[in-house]
Design a protein around this motif. Structure first.
Motif, PDB file in Angstrom:
ATOM      1  N   GLN A   2       0.856  -1.180   0.000  1.00  0.00           N
ATOM      2  CA  GLN A   2       0.000   0.000   0.000  1.00  0.00           C
ATOM      3  C   GLN A   2       0.897   1.237   0.000  1.00  0.00           C
ATOM      4  O   GLN A   2       1.864   1.323   0.759  1.00  0.00           O
ATOM      5  N   MET A   4       0.640   5.263   0.461  1.00  0.00           N
ATOM      6  CA  MET A   4      -0.187   6.385   0.889  1.00  0.00           C
ATOM      7  C   MET A   4       0.477   7.689   0.456  1.00  0.00           C
ATOM      8  O   MET A   4       1.624   7.974   0.836  1.00  0.00           O
ATOM      9  N   SER A  33       4.601  -0.087   8.487  1.00  0.00           N
ATOM     10  CA  SER A  33       4.331   1.212   7.858  1.00  0.00           C
ATOM     11  C   SER A  33       5.611   2.034   7.884  1.00  0.00           C
ATOM     12  O   SER A  33       6.051   2.478   8.948  1.00  0.00           O
ATOM     13  N   ARG A  77       3.355  -0.938   3.962  1.00  0.00           N
ATOM     14  CA  ARG A  77       2.639   0.320   3.757  1.00  0.00           C
ATOM     15  C   ARG A  77       3.686   1.434   3.721  1.00  0.00           C
ATOM     16  O   ARG A  77       4.474   1.598   4.658  1.00  0.00           O
ATOM     17  N   ASP A 116       0.584  -2.140  -6.899  1.00  0.00           N
ATOM     18  CA  ASP A 116       0.421  -1.672  -5.527  1.00  0.00           C
ATOM     19  C   ASP A 116      -0.937  -0.976  -5.378  1.00  0.00           C
ATOM     20  O   ASP A 116      -1.547  -0.565  -6.364  1.00  0.00           O
ATOM     21  N   GLN A 117      -1.395  -0.832  -4.151  1.00  0.00           N
ATOM     22  CA  GLN A 117      -2.622  -0.096  -3.870  1.00  0.00           C
ATOM     23  C   GLN A 117      -2.281   1.342  -3.517  1.00  0.00           C
ATOM     24  O   GLN A 117      -1.710   1.621  -2.465  1.00  0.00           O
ATOM     25  N   GLU A 119      -3.256   5.109  -2.429  1.00  0.00           N
ATOM     26  CA  GLU A 119      -4.285   5.882  -1.745  1.00  0.00           C
ATOM     27  C   GLU A 119      -3.839   7.332  -1.662  1.00  0.00           C
ATOM     28  O   GLU A 119      -2.641   7.607  -1.525  1.00  0.00           O
TER      29      GLU A 119
END
Length: 291
Positions: A2, A4, A33, A77, A116-117, A119
């Motif tokens: 993930q 961000m 993270s 993350r 990847d995700q 956001e």
């Protein structure tokens, strides 16, 4: 993985998100993270995105980028912050819209971090105060140059959010009002890091302490210590109550010194902003953080 991206907007942050993330860096790393220093990625990602304007990323672009950003760290993350992700301040407005290149930039990030995700986290701000602040930040000769064919009353944050959602419905989007940041700061940081509401962080009241007197903060922290089981909603009600008594007027009042910036215009922009926020909070797929 993930990824961000805190993308500002301009004049809402002054790198406070980044500083708070770095302050909690070791604790966040324990849950996977990772918060890399900005020197590892801001210039690198900018240069990469510019190169992608007329080309697709090389097959190994992601791996090379992550090798430089992570420097051997393992991340489930990745937490990145850059208010210039969409553009520099003088390009933030054009033909009646905020951040015309936002959708293109997010598309480039998706290509770069393929698999990847992605956001995106975004603060918005009342145009009545945002536009004067942006003008003071951008290297432009006059306000018309900053507006680039826009009129203040045309600029709506909901248009930007709808545009991002329509172009990239697969990208989760978290939005909040900059005016509310002192009350919801800990939640913003927790959601970026992937923490549950009960987790404590360092610096959760940093923004509140900027707008509350020292005596007020001392009493506020004492009250929290006496009521350790309060929910987040209850804490925010307590924050509001203490701000009513102990707010620093010099920190919550803003001078608006743009030529032609009348009280009537400020009131009209503020009323439109309230309606804008109401709409954004109801856009499907948007995680809107409110007090």
């Amino acid at each position: 993985m993930q990824v961000m991206f805190h993308a500002g907007v301009h004049c809402t942050d002054d790198d406070r998100v980044l500083k708070c993330l770095l302050r909690n860096r070791s604790e966040f790393a324990e849950i996977g993270s990772v918060v890399p220093p900005p020197g590892r990625y801001r210039k690198l990602i900018h240069q990469t995105l510019v190169a992608l304007t007329n080309a697709e990323p090389a097959p190994d672009a992601r791996e090379v980028l992550l090798e430089n950003i992570l420097e051997g760290d393992h991340a489930d993350r990745l937490l990145l912050s850059n208010e210039n992700l969409f553009c520099i301040p003088k390009l933030a407005l054009s033909n009646g819209v905020f951040y015309p290149n936002a959708g293109m930039r997010i598309g480039q990030l998706k290509s770069l971090f393929n698999g990847d995700q992605i956001e995106v986290f975004l603060a918005i701000r009342n145009p009545a105060t945002f536009l004067p602040a942006l003008f003071n930040t951008a290297p432009v000769e006059d306000f018309e140059e900053l507006l680039r064919g826009s009129q203040p009353h045309e600029l709506l944050w909901a248009e930007l959010i709808w545009r991002i959602r329509n172009e990239h419905p697969d990208v989760p989007l978290t939005v909040w009002c900059n005016e509310d940041s002192p009350l919801i700061w800990a939640q913003i940081i927790r959601e970026m890091a992937g923490l549950s509401p009960g987790n404590t962080i360092k610096g959760g009241f940093d923004l509140l302490s900027e707008i509350m007197t020292r005596d007020g903060m001392k009493r506020f922290r004492a009250y929290l210590a006496e009521h350790p089981t309060m929910t987040e909603v209850q804490k925010r009600r307590v924050m509001v109550a203490f701000l009513d008594k102990f707010a620093r007027e010099d920190m919550i009042e803003e001078e608006l010194d743009l030529p032609g910036w009348t009280i009537e215009l400020v009131d009209a922009l503020t009323e439109a902003y309230d309606e804008d926020v109401y709409e954004i909070a109801r856009i499907p797929g948007v995680n809107f953080i409110a007090p």
